[in-house]
Design an enzyme around this catalytic site. Structure first.
Site, short mmCIF file in Angstrom:
data_model
loop_
_atom_site.label_atom_id
_atom_site.label_comp_id
_atom_site.label_asym_id
_atom_site.label_seq_id
_atom_site.Cartn_x
_atom_site.Cartn_y
_atom_site.Cartn_z
N ASP A 114 6.63 72.97 12.09
CA ASP A 114 6.62 72.07 10.92
C ASP A 114 5.84 70.77 11.19
OD1 ASP A 114 7.11 71.57 8.28
OD2 ASP A 114 9.22 71.02 8.52
N HIS B 244 6.88 75.59 -0.47
CA HIS B 244 8.09 75.03 0.14
C HIS B 244 9.22 75.21 -0.87
CE1 HIS B 244 5.51 72.88 2.98
NE2 HIS B 244 6.57 72.43 3.61
N HIS C 91 3.54 77.63 9.75
CA HIS C 91 4.01 76.46 9.01
C HIS C 91 3.98 75.22 9.90
CE1 HIS C 91 6.62 74.95 5.54
NE2 HIS C 91 6.41 73.91 6.31
N HIS D 257 2.31 71.18 9.62
CA HIS D 257 1.55 70.19 8.85
C HIS D 257 0.61 69.49 9.81
CE1 HIS D 257 3.98 70.45 5.10
NE2 HIS D 257 4.87 70.94 5.96
N HIS E 120 10.30 77.64 4.65
CA HIS E 120 11.73 77.41 4.91
C HIS E 120 12.59 78.49 4.24
CE1 HIS E 120 10.73 73.53 6.70
NE2 HIS E 120 9.96 73.32 5.65
N GLU F 277 14.50 74.73 0.91
CA GLU F 277 14.68 73.96 2.14
C GLU F 277 15.88 73.04 1.91
OE1 GLU F 277 11.46 71.24 3.01
OE2 GLU F 277 12.15 70.89 5.05
#
Ligand SMILES: [Zn+2]
Length: 362
Positions: free
Chosen positions: A302, A220, A23, A25, A244, A223
């Site tokens: 992340d 996602h 995970h 980005h 998450h 979260e």
């Protein structure tokens, strides 16, 4: 004792390629020095006095806020890359260099190419051009640094117009390193107790079609949104992993079912604090619960560009919460086992990890 959080610190780690990350980005892991250089070259506005320190101050967070605050720095960074295939290939290659220097053997990098496209105009790069440039950078970096990188394409909550095209790209580029579909964005709106549907019809249809096409799926969920998001991600979108997922703990029946079904939770410790998803006054961070309960979880960074952390700093943080090396190794093995690689490729990566850890293949 409440969860400890000392704020991010960024130091590059040199480790053997012994880690896996699911995970991250890609557009949230760009070097700010490159963004600054591109902004200067293109005459784009920079925050504050226009120094790199001011850019870092505007993008990186050190104190908990909310998800919208966490994402706000992207307005300073995305314009430097938008519509620029040369820049995309460059930052993709640089990403691979950073991945390798952080000891990461296998990574699934995610992004939404449609967020980096200028409004349709003759001669402007399309979302396919942006993706292809990224994949070129990844494949050069992969060969050069001995890592294995795959791509997940993200739909964005509140940007439904691109969803169908993202699914088309998942299918078109599946032989060029694209392995899955995700939906990202702010799920705070799902906290309205009267709301029944956490995902709209359009997203459900896209995920249905992805499933039909055998495209792997993560979502996602849970979260900043409620446990119901995790439930619907699993049961309506048929998610194979949860991004998450911390708030699954608010529904013990659902959580026990996730444990039993070995649902994979992609936890991101620092970002979960900075977005306010996990308050610092709680006794146990969800990652600690997952580790103690033997859940199928991984530890991820992340958005290093915003958190200022890579995996080593994430490990330091979870160690400060009581996780040990066994939990961390297990997190890496879980990550590869729950990756979107085909079984034979998974086996190759697992074997490399086990060699570094001196473990026998099970
Ligand atoms: Zn994310």
């Amino acid at each position: 004792m409440p969860t400890k959080f000392h704020g991010p610190k960024r130091t590059k780690n040199v480790a053997p390629l012994s880690r896996a990350e699911l995970h991250i980005h890609f557009d949230g892991a760009v070097r700010l020095s490159t963004i600054w250089e591109l902004c200067k070259q293109k005459g784009l506005p920079l925050p504050g006095r226009g120094t790199i320190e001011d850019l870092r101050w505007a993008v990186q967070m050190s104190e908990p806020s909310d998800l919208a605050g966490f994402l706000s720095g992207f307005r300073h960074t995305a314009p430097a890359l938008t519509g620029d295939i040369v820049a995309m290939e460059r930052v993709a290659w640089e990403f691979c260099e950073d991945i390798a220097s952080n000891g990461i053997l296998y990574v699934e990098a995610r992004f939404c190419p449609h967020l980096l496209v200028n409004p349709a105009k003759e001669g402007e790069p399309t979302a396919d051009d942006i993706l292809e440039a990224t994949l070129r950078g990844f494949s050069r970096g992969e060969a050069e640094f001995g890592i294995c990188i795959r791509t997940i394409l993200c739909c964005i909550r509140g940007l439904p117009a691109a969803d169908a095209d993202i699914l088309r790209q998942c299918n078109k580029y599946r032989d060029q390193g694209v392995v899955g579909l995700d939906i990202a964005g702010d799920e705070a709106g799902c906290n309205n107790a009267a709301l029944q549907e956490m995902f709209d019809e359009n997203v459900i249809n896209i995920y249905d079609e992805a499933r039909r096409l055998n495209i792997k799926r993560t979502v996602h969920a849970g979260e900043v949104g409620p446990a119901k998001c995790v439930d619907q991600a699993l049961n309506l979108l048929h998610a194979m992993r949860i991004g998450h997922g911390y708030r699954v703990l608010e529904d013990q029946t659902l959580y026990q079912k996730c444990l039993k079904d070995r649902v994979h939770f992609e936890t991101c410790p620092t970002s979960s604090i900075l977005t306010g998803a996990q308050p610092t006054d709680i006794f146990y961070h969800a990652t600690v619960r997952f580790a103690e309960d033997g859940a199928n979880f991984s530890i991820n960074s992340d958005d290093p560009m915003v958190t200022g952390t890579w995996l080593e700093q994430e490990y330091e943080l979870v160690r400060s919460w009581g996780l040990n090396e066994t939990h961390i190794v297990r997190g890496n093995v879980n990550a590869v086992k729950s990756s979107f690689l085909p079984a034979d490729e998974k086996k190759v990566i697992l074997k490399k990890l086990y060699n570094v850890y001196h473990l026998d293949m099970d």
